[in-house]
Design a protein around this motif. Structure first.
Motif, PDB file in Angstrom:
ATOM      1  N   UNK A 201     106.357 -39.001  50.447  1.00 36.98           N
ATOM      2  CA  UNK A 201     106.951 -40.317  50.201  1.00 36.98           C
ATOM      3  C   UNK A 201     106.941 -40.585  48.697  1.00 36.98           C
ATOM      4  N   UNK A 202     108.089 -40.930  48.161  1.00 35.85           N
ATOM      5  CA  UNK A 202     108.172 -41.235  46.723  1.00 35.85           C
ATOM      6  C   UNK A 202     107.593 -42.620  46.445  1.00 35.85           C
ATOM      7  N   UNK A 203     107.073 -42.866  45.204  1.00 38.82           N
ATOM      8  CA  UNK A 203     106.493 -44.169  44.868  1.00 38.82           C
ATOM      9  C   UNK A 203     107.492 -45.303  45.080  1.00 38.82           C
ATOM     10  N   UNK A 204     107.011 -46.428  45.544  1.00 36.79           N
ATOM     11  CA  UNK A 204     107.834 -47.609  45.771  1.00 36.79           C
ATOM     12  C   UNK A 204     107.237 -48.801  45.004  1.00 36.79           C
ATOM     13  N   UNK A 205     108.091 -49.474  44.251  1.00 33.98           N
ATOM     14  CA  UNK A 205     107.664 -50.662  43.475  1.00 33.98           C
ATOM     15  C   UNK A 205     106.484 -50.352  42.566  1.00 33.98           C
ATOM     16  N   UNK A 206     106.448 -49.103  42.045  1.00 36.31           N
ATOM     17  CA  UNK A 206     105.368 -48.713  41.151  1.00 36.31           C
ATOM     18  C   UNK A 206     104.091 -48.348  41.850  1.00 36.31           C
ATOM     19  N   UNK A 207     104.075 -48.349  43.187  1.00 41.66           N
ATOM     20  CA  UNK A 207     102.866 -48.027  43.950  1.00 41.66           C
ATOM     21  C   UNK A 207     102.928 -46.553  44.333  1.00 41.66           C
ATOM     22  N   UNK A 208     101.864 -45.798  44.063  1.00 41.31           N
ATOM     23  CA  UNK A 208     101.852 -44.347  44.293  1.00 41.31           C
ATOM     24  C   UNK A 208     101.028 -43.956  45.513  1.00 41.31           C
ATOM     25  N   UNK A 209     100.250 -44.890  46.053  1.00 41.15           N
ATOM     26  CA  UNK A 209      99.440 -44.586  47.221  1.00 41.15           C
ATOM     27  C   UNK A 209     100.124 -45.163  48.467  1.00 41.15           C
ATOM     28  N   UNK A 210     100.791 -44.287  49.242  1.00 42.81           N
ATOM     29  CA  UNK A 210     101.549 -44.699  50.425  1.00 42.81           C
ATOM     30  C   UNK A 210     101.207 -43.787  51.586  1.00 42.81           C
ATOM     31  N   UNK A 211     101.086 -44.348  52.773  1.00 42.04           N
ATOM     32  CA  UNK A 211     100.768 -43.588  53.983  1.00 42.04           C
ATOM     33  C   UNK A 211     101.490 -44.189  55.182  1.00 42.04           C
ATOM     34  N   UNK A 212     101.766 -43.306  56.169  1.00 42.34           N
ATOM     35  CA  UNK A 212     102.238 -43.733  57.488  1.00 42.34           C
ATOM     36  C   UNK A 212     101.254 -43.160  58.493  1.00 42.34           C
ATOM     37  N   UNK A 213     100.591 -44.032  59.249  1.00 44.39           N
ATOM     38  CA  UNK A 213      99.532 -43.614  60.169  1.00 44.39           C
ATOM     39  C   UNK A 213      99.922 -44.055  61.581  1.00 44.39           C
ATOM     40  N   UNK A 214      99.838 -43.085  62.557  1.00 46.72           N
ATOM     41  CA  UNK A 214     100.204 -43.427  63.934  1.00 46.72           C
ATOM     42  C   UNK A 214      99.022 -44.048  64.664  1.00 46.72           C
ATOM     43  N   UNK A 215      99.238 -44.293  65.980  1.00 44.34           N
ATOM     44  CA  UNK A 215      98.204 -44.966  66.761  1.00 44.34           C
ATOM     45  C   UNK A 215      96.959 -44.122  66.958  1.00 44.34           C
ATOM     46  N   UNK A 216      97.055 -42.846  66.757  1.00 37.37           N
ATOM     47  CA  UNK A 216      95.911 -41.944  66.920  1.00 37.37           C
ATOM     48  C   UNK A 216      95.139 -41.768  65.613  1.00 37.37           C
ATOM     49  N   UNK A 217      95.434 -42.573  64.649  1.00 36.12           N
ATOM     50  CA  UNK A 217      94.801 -42.510  63.325  1.00 36.12           C
ATOM     51  C   UNK A 217      95.135 -41.208  62.596  1.00 36.12           C
ATOM     52  N   UNK A 218      96.348 -40.706  62.848  1.00 38.34           N
ATOM     53  CA  UNK A 218      96.799 -39.475  62.208  1.00 38.34           C
ATOM     54  C   UNK A 218      97.805 -39.832  61.136  1.00 38.34           C
ATOM     55  N   UNK A 219      97.649 -39.226  59.971  1.00 34.02           N
ATOM     56  CA  UNK A 219      98.577 -39.475  58.868  1.00 34.02           C
ATOM     57  C   UNK A 219      99.811 -38.619  59.112  1.00 34.02           C
ATOM     58  N   UNK A 220     100.963 -39.259  59.372  1.00 34.83           N
ATOM     59  CA  UNK A 220     102.205 -38.519  59.664  1.00 34.83           C
ATOM     60  C   UNK A 220     103.071 -38.372  58.424  1.00 34.83           C
ATOM     61  N   UNK A 221     102.805 -39.178  57.386  1.00 33.16           N
ATOM     62  CA  UNK A 221     103.542 -39.053  56.121  1.00 33.16           C
ATOM     63  C   UNK A 221     102.719 -39.738  55.034  1.00 33.16           C
ATOM     64  N   UNK A 222     102.832 -39.188  53.807  1.00 33.34           N
ATOM     65  CA  UNK A 222     102.073 -39.774  52.692  1.00 33.34           C
ATOM     66  C   UNK A 222     102.733 -39.440  51.377  1.00 33.34           C
ATOM     67  N   UNK A 223     102.312 -40.131  50.346  1.00 39.34           N
ATOM     68  CA  UNK A 223     102.800 -39.861  48.994  1.00 39.34           C
ATOM     69  C   UNK A 223     101.989 -38.722  48.391  1.00 39.34           C
ATOM     70  N   UNK A 224     102.467 -38.132  47.276  1.00 38.97           N
ATOM     71  CA  UNK A 224     101.730 -37.017  46.668  1.00 38.97           C
ATOM     72  C   UNK A 224     100.298 -37.377  46.292  1.00 38.97           C
ATOM     73  N   UNK A 225     100.062 -38.642  45.927  1.00 39.11           N
ATOM     74  CA  UNK A 225      98.710 -39.032  45.516  1.00 39.11           C
ATOM     75  C   UNK A 225      97.720 -38.997  46.661  1.00 39.11           C
ATOM     76  N   UNK A 226      98.218 -39.022  47.919  1.00 35.84           N
ATOM     77  CA  UNK A 226      97.331 -39.039  49.087  1.00 35.84           C
ATOM     78  C   UNK A 226      97.522 -37.797  49.955  1.00 35.84           C
ATOM     79  N   UNK A 227      98.041 -36.723  49.395  1.00 32.35           N
ATOM     80  CA  UNK A 227      98.200 -35.481  50.155  1.00 32.35           C
ATOM     81  C   UNK A 227      96.818 -34.981  50.571  1.00 32.35           C
ATOM     82  N   UNK A 228      96.740 -34.553  51.823  1.00 36.00           N
ATOM     83  CA  UNK A 228      95.487 -34.069  52.414  1.00 36.00           C
ATOM     84  C   UNK A 228      94.382 -35.141  52.401  1.00 36.00           C
ATOM     85  N   UNK A 229      94.794 -36.401  52.402  1.00 32.03           N
ATOM     86  CA  UNK A 229      93.835 -37.514  52.402  1.00 32.03           C
ATOM     87  C   UNK A 229      93.868 -38.187  53.765  1.00 32.03           C
TER      88      UNK A 229
END
Length: 459
Positions: free
Chosen positions: A75-103
């Motif tokens: 996920x590319x930075x949005x509004x100057x924010x570099x820490x972005x994540x998409x987390x499903x109901x199972x607490x699994x990260x399905x998408x993230x920004x480069x700053x949170x890769x493997x986080x």
């Protein structure tokens, strides 16, 4: 007030400098404490609101994107924010920004109770200080990834999590207190410096030298008024001391003459008991004793007047009083009286009678054959004039005759047994009643004229 008391009170004024400074610092310190607390809350609120808005804008943008299609990875930075994540109901990260890769998930918090938004803070203890993130998430129930939450995180400034802001504000407040306290201390010292100079000068003034004066600052404030009042008081004390010394000297001189006469007559009688008839000796001694009695009575009267007290206050008709005293008098000159009705003053009838008798006695000694007394009402005052047809008073002597024991050559010749206190007593009585007594010009009979002015009784 005793001189030591005045000096003590002036010395106590020096402590005002410390009290004023301490009081000002205390008041300013309380005000600064409230200001620091309010400023800290306002700054925290503004900064945190800005962080929440930034994170909400970024999370909302990601949520809008994944609502219809998967987001491009990463996920590319949005509004100057570099820490972005998409987390499903199972607490699994399905998408993230480069700053949170493997986080892992940024937070366990999820929207609840029908809310689509969640806001929280997550902190981690670092080597130097804790690192905190402001996290905002938006729930997307039917996204391209299913039921997920889009998160955005923004780092909090260290001053919000480590109380650096409060420490800085407290330090600034201490600097302000020191500067203001120093300024008040300097200003108070400069303001009260004249008081210290007044106190120091008062300590140097002694009864032997009342001619010294305290310095008067040119500030035209209360301290300048104090210095002026002190100098006026010193001037009155100097004048009173001078009058007292002169009075003692004159009294000693006047008392010495009859005492010396008594002593000489007693010595002569003892040396030659048969040389003179005892009755003649006793008569001369009686005359000297009577003069001593008159001097003592006049001195006692002056002492009472110097105490600034009037024994009684009552309405006195000055014209009626003149008529009563003239009818009782046994003076040889012819006395004519012309008085205005209802010339009422307020005072001690006995003292006013003494004043009138002294003026009549003085006029009778110098009059050739006539005395005229008038009582009038002029400009709210009762005015009594005593005229005589004697030789008058030289202009240069018209004030000196009211001095104690002052007697002109003519008076000493006509009344060698006088005390020289009659006119002094008369003027003091006039002053005690709020009036004045003076020798003036233009006598109706061509001689001297004494003018008494007293305030008329109101109502």
């Amino acid at each position: 007030m005793p001189r030591s008391t005045v000096i003590g009170r002036l010395r106590a004024l020096r402590s005002i400098r410390a009290r004023v400074t301490a009081g000002s610092i205390a008041v300013l310190g309380i005000a600064l404490a409230f200001a620091i607390a309010i400023t800290s809350l306002l700054i925290r609120d503004v900064v945190e609101r800005e962080l929440i808005d930034r994170a909400a804008d970024a999370a909302g943008n990601v949520a809008e994107t994944i609502a219809t299609q998967p987001v491009e990875e990463p996920i590319s930075p949005r509004s100057g924010v570099v820490r972005l994540q998409v987390v499903d109901a199972e607490r699994t990260v399905v998408a993230s920004s480069p700053a949170l890769r493997d986080h892992g998930p940024l937070t366990e918090a999820r929207p609840e109770g029908g809310n689509l938004e969640v806001s929280t803070i997550e902190c981690q203890i670092g080597e130097l200080a804790p690192t905190c993130l402001r996290i905002v998430g938006f729930a997307v129930p039917d996204s391209a990834y299913g039921d997920v939450v889009a998160y955005a995180a923004v780092s909090q400034p260290p001053f919000l999590s480590q109380y650096v802001l409060e420490a800085a504000l407290v330090l600034l407040g201490l600097v302000v207190l020191v500067l203001v306290g120093s300024g008040i201390w300097w200003a108070a010292g400069r303001t009260l410096r004249p008081v210290e100079e007044i106190r120091a000068e008062l300590e140097r003034i002694t009864a032997a030298d009342l001619s010294r004066r305290v310095p008067e600052p040119r500030t035209e404030d209360e301290i300048a008024d104090l210095a002026h009042t002190v100098n006026e008081t010193l001037a009155r004390l100097e004048s009173a001391a001078y009058r007292q010394q002169r009075f003692i000297s004159d009294a000693s001189h006047e008392l010495r003459t009859p005492i010396a006469g008594l002593q000489m007559q007693v010595e002569l009688a003892l040396e030659d008991p048969e040389g003179e008839h005892p009755r003649w000796t006793l008569r001369r001694m009686l005359r000297d004793t009577q003069r001593l009695q008159r001097i003592a009575d006049d001195l006692l009267q002056l002492a009472r007047l110097d105490s600034d007290t009037v024994s009684g206050r009552e309405p006195v008709d000055l014209g009626e009083l003149v008529g009563a005293e003239v009818s009782r008098s046994r003076f040889e000159p012819e006395i004519s009286v012309d008085t205005a009705p209802d010339t009422i003053v307020t005072g001690d009838r006995t003292q006013l009678s003494r004043l009138l008798i002294n003026l009549l006695a003085n006029a009778s000694r110098h009059a050739a054959g006539r005395i005229r007394i008038t009582v009038t009402r002029e400009d709210g005052q009762a005015v009594l004039r005593v005229h005589d047809d004697g030789p008058g008073i030289p202009p240069g002597e018209r004030e000196r005759i009211f001095e104690r024991f002052a007697r002109l050559d003519e008076s000493r010749h006509k009344d060698p047994g006088g005390t020289g206190l009659g006119l002094s007593i008369a003027r003091e009585i006039a002053r005690m009643h709020g009036g004045s007594l003076a020798a003036e010009e233009n006598s109706e009979l061509g001689g001297a004229v004494f003018v008494l002015r007293l305030p008329l009784r109101r109502g």
